[in-house]
Write a protein that holds these residues in place. Sequence first.
Motif, mmCIF file in Angstrom:
data_model
loop_
_atom_site.group_PDB
_atom_site.id
_atom_site.type_symbol
_atom_site.label_atom_id
_atom_site.label_comp_id
_atom_site.label_asym_id
_atom_site.label_seq_id
_atom_site.Cartn_x
_atom_site.Cartn_y
_atom_site.Cartn_z
ATOM 1 N N VAL A 1 -0.745 -2.579 10.961
ATOM 2 C CA VAL A 1 -0.096 -3.204 9.807
ATOM 3 C C VAL A 1 0.036 -4.714 10.014
ATOM 4 O O VAL A 1 -0.264 -5.494 9.108
ATOM 5 C CB VAL A 1 1.274 -2.542 9.540
ATOM 6 N N ASN A 2 0.467 -5.121 11.194
ATOM 7 C CA ASN A 2 0.651 -6.555 11.451
ATOM 8 C C ASN A 2 -0.654 -7.341 11.350
ATOM 9 O O ASN A 2 -0.656 -8.493 10.916
ATOM 10 C CB ASN A 2 1.295 -6.783 12.819
ATOM 11 N N HIS B 1 6.353 -2.505 4.909
ATOM 12 C CA HIS B 1 5.832 -2.599 6.279
ATOM 13 C C HIS B 1 6.190 -1.330 7.056
ATOM 14 O O HIS B 1 5.335 -0.731 7.713
ATOM 15 C CB HIS B 1 6.408 -3.830 6.986
ATOM 16 N N GLU C 1 -1.043 -7.854 7.600
ATOM 17 C CA GLU C 1 0.011 -8.690 7.024
ATOM 18 C C GLU C 1 0.007 -10.122 7.566
ATOM 19 O O GLU C 1 0.471 -11.036 6.899
ATOM 20 C CB GLU C 1 1.385 -8.056 7.282
#
Length: 162
Positions: A125-126, A21, A129
């Motif tokens: 990224v979140n 991450h 993910e």
Amino acid sequence: MDKRAISDMISYYHNEPWVAHTLKVFGYAQGIAAGENLSGEELEALEYAALFHDVGIPEGLAREGTAAGPVQERLGAPIAMRLAAPYVSSPAVLERIGYLVGHHHSFGIRGQRDLQILFEADWLVNLVESADKYNPDIVYEKHFVTETGRRFFRCALRGEEA
């Protein structure tokens, strides 16, 4: 940026998902910063802040049983400053790193390019993910301000051409 800091981050986490991450956020932050022409101390602080932005997670889980955003910010800022201290060029950069890490979930703050870039990199990224947790269109309209971040979003999350 001193690349030894990457090894320090990996050693600090001992957790592949957190490392992955972080490296993704770090890469997006560098890319957005390049597109937005950040340089000098502003870029230096952003790079280290991106590299250490979530260091409050392990401490929050250990001390308070949570990795919630406010806990990450409060506990992470001093840890990030300690980890970055051997590498930064000035006390002002170190303070800025602490500020950035200490506010990287405070999405209402506007007008700070480096913090905005960190927001956008972390969101990119979140959103992947935690795809089921957020509505990407709302996040895009509400949180993406920089032209480079908006272009990265459209390309990475919507499959549009860069």
